[in-house]
Write an enzyme that holds these catalytic residues in place. Structure first.
Site, short mmCIF file in Angstrom:
data_model
loop_
_atom_site.label_atom_id
_atom_site.label_comp_id
_atom_site.label_asym_id
_atom_site.label_seq_id
_atom_site.Cartn_x
_atom_site.Cartn_y
_atom_site.Cartn_z
N HIS A 1 34.53 31.79 44.92
CA HIS A 1 33.56 30.92 44.28
C HIS A 1 33.59 29.50 44.85
O HIS A 1 32.55 28.81 44.84
CB HIS A 1 33.77 30.93 42.77
CG HIS A 1 33.45 32.26 42.16
ND1 HIS A 1 34.09 32.76 41.04
CD2 HIS A 1 32.55 33.22 42.53
CE1 HIS A 1 33.59 33.95 40.75
NE2 HIS A 1 32.66 34.25 41.64
N GLU B 1 23.97 46.01 40.21
CA GLU B 1 25.20 46.47 39.58
C GLU B 1 25.03 47.93 39.17
O GLU B 1 24.17 48.27 38.36
CB GLU B 1 25.55 45.63 38.36
CG GLU B 1 26.83 46.08 37.66
CD GLU B 1 28.01 46.26 38.62
OE1 GLU B 1 28.59 47.37 38.64
OE2 GLU B 1 28.33 45.29 39.35
N ASP C 1 30.51 41.68 47.66
CA ASP C 1 31.89 41.67 47.16
C ASP C 1 32.17 42.92 46.34
O ASP C 1 32.41 42.85 45.14
CB ASP C 1 32.20 40.40 46.36
CG ASP C 1 31.27 40.24 45.16
OD1 ASP C 1 30.19 40.84 45.16
OD2 ASP C 1 31.65 39.51 44.23
#
Length: 322
Positions: free
Chosen positions: A19, A146, A195
């Site tokens: 981040h 997702e 990621d």
């Protein structure tokens, strides 16, 4: 296939690295007025409670964001100093590291976390989707993928609270299989974050395949890949193969790693039980990175290794090419 839940790992040292890099990258890309499209191939639930059952069970945030906020450091000097002899020499003439100003990229990261915690601390930890949305402007777009059914439902519910309308799209789809449909975006400006959990070995190959296809479709996009550094051949091959891919494509690249502890498996002297180290390190690899990113990380990574290091093996690396 769906056993991985990022809620157990939210706010750990890998999130701090990911981040910090993500925010610094976005800050640069958002300096231009033209709209930016951001694609997150593995968005997770989007928002996490560090005092909740999942994060509380693992306690990983204690060695990540919470330690960074507290300013506490391990007594053992990290090996990071040995990685930069010139910096060691300069440090003798400078103020002690504990008194040095916080690196700009770290301060910026902590500032964003504090925006989600107006009463202080880090009770709430924003995942990449919420960090990205927090920084985007009204005319920018965010595409969130997702595939985990529970996390996807949670993500949709969390995003709905933002009342962001058509700015954000949540898709219950395989990001690796579907995200390239948004490339190139109408504005010809995009950041793609990859990621995955890497719980399955095939994730490493899918990252490479996706990056290759994305570059073919949209060669000027910025691509950011997070990966774990673990004793697995695929984990060590990934950055090398990404370098080769970027170089062959004539694209610039940047590779940053943060190690906080040894990766060795040990045995407890008293019980004789095998002790596994958990995740000792992680990396961020960017293709077409902002030119401002490397100097920011050159300042930030030594401080992250010092402040988050758990033993004498703590270190960092930073390289670029193209």
């Amino acid at each position: 296939m769906f056993s991985y839940r990022h809620a157990f790992h939210a706010g750990n040292h890998a999130d701090v690295l990911k981040h910090t890099v993500l925010i610094a990258t976005l800050d640069h890309l958002l300096e231009k007025d033209a709209a930016l499209t951001v694609v997150d191939t593995h968005a997770g639930a989007g928002l996490y409670r560090l005092d909740g059952d999942y994060a509380g069970t693992s306690g990983e945030a204690a060695e990540g964001i919470l330690r960074l906020l507290s300013g506490k450091k391990e007594p053992a000097a990290p090996a990071a100093a040995a990685a930069a002899p010139a910096a060691k020499s300069a440090a003798k003439k400078a103020a002690p590291a504990a008194e040095a100003p916080l690196a700009d990229a770290i301060a910026r990261y902590l500032g964003v976390i504090s925006d989600f915690n107006p009463k202080g601390g880090a009770r709430v930890y924003p995942g990449s989707p919420f960090i990205i949305q927090h920084l985007l402007r009204d005319h920018d777009k965010l595409k969130l993928f997702e595939l985990h059914p529970t996390d996807s439902r949670t993500l949709s519910a969390n995003i709905a609270q933002l009342e962001a309308g058509r700015q954000i799209a949540v898709l219950l789809e395989d990001g690796f299989g579907s995200a390239t449909k948004f490339l190139p975006p109408p504005s010809r400006r995009a950041l793609v974050l990859m990621d995955p959990s890497y719980e399955m070995k095939t994730d490493y190959g899918r990252v490479l395949d996706f990056a290759a296809e994305a570059l073919k479709r949209f060669a000027t996009g910025t691509y950011a890949i997070w990966y774990p550094i673990i004793p697995r051949p695929e984990a060590h091959d990934l950055p090398r193969r990404l370098k080769t891919m970027a170089t062959k494509a004539g694209k610039s690249w940047l590779h940053a790693t943060l190690t906080v502890k040894s990766s060795k498996i040990t045995k407890d002297a008293a019980s004789g039980e095998t002790q596994r180290p958990g995740l000792p390190a992680s990396g961020m690899f960017l293709i077409n990175p902002p030119y401002t990113l490397k100097p920011l990380l050159a300042e930030a990574l030594p401080q992250l290794a010092e402040r988050l290091g758990q033993d004498r093996n703590a270190t960092f690396s930073l390289e670029s090419g193209g």
